[in-house]
Design a protein around this motif. Sequence first.
Motif, mmCIF file in Angstrom:
data_model
loop_
_atom_site.group_PDB
_atom_site.id
_atom_site.type_symbol
_atom_site.label_atom_id
_atom_site.label_comp_id
_atom_site.label_asym_id
_atom_site.label_seq_id
_atom_site.Cartn_x
_atom_site.Cartn_y
_atom_site.Cartn_z
ATOM 1 N N GLY A 51 2.255 2.265 -3.314
ATOM 2 C CA GLY A 51 1.045 2.943 -4.266
ATOM 3 C C GLY A 51 0.170 1.944 -4.910
ATOM 4 O O GLY A 51 -0.802 1.808 -6.032
ATOM 5 N N ARG B 214 0.711 -1.287 0.054
ATOM 6 C CA ARG B 214 -0.026 -0.238 0.009
ATOM 7 C C ARG B 214 0.290 1.099 -0.172
ATOM 8 O O ARG B 214 0.544 2.313 -0.573
ATOM 9 C CB ARG B 214 -1.478 -0.350 1.240
ATOM 10 N N ASP C 264 -2.584 -0.820 -5.819
ATOM 11 C CA ASP C 264 -4.083 -1.134 -5.142
ATOM 12 C C ASP C 264 -4.473 -2.697 -4.235
ATOM 13 O O ASP C 264 -4.624 -3.052 -5.871
ATOM 14 C CB ASP C 264 -5.137 -0.610 -6.209
#
Length: 197
Positions: free
Chosen positions: A31, A28, A33
Amino acid sequence: MRLLVVFSHPSQESYGAALYETACRTLRAAGHDLRCHDLYREGFNPVLSTDEWHGYLDKTDQIIARHPDHVADLLWAEGIVVIYPTWYYGPPAMLKGWLERVWLPGITFEVSDAKQRRPKPKMSHIRLFVGITTSGSPWWWIKLIRDPGRSLWTRGLRVLFNRQCKTVWQQLYNMNHTSDADRAAFLRKVERRLASL
């Protein structure tokens, strides 16, 4: 990148749980998802029933209807991360059952159309595979017996993914005899590797 993270261990206090937490936090922060499934906490049923077996090829939608979120997340993902302890040279029954009930015909593969042909891959959207595991055996023994756990994912199932799919394998050997320092070092190694993806 859209990543499906699947964790399989019966204990929330386990070292495996620490690996899962570290992986999710690191990914996370980088970056990505994430959609995460802790199979034991969710109470996932790994048993392919008699009815499901009878409809495995022509009534796949009935199996999907019992856990549509897992199938949807698999189709959504661009990468897969599995975290589990190696037991008897492979994934726990819970994770193996997840493969049997989620990686279905029409979802991850098509059954071959003739003898001597392998199944047709349907997961070209998967461009990254990461396996993180621990095993009680030493590395030399795992290599001597041809690394069956790693082979399952990076050879047997890898052919279902995108041809350019990147694979990352992180394994802590001798788990039954590791020290606190050994386990902390492996956590840092996993964190560094995932942060660099």
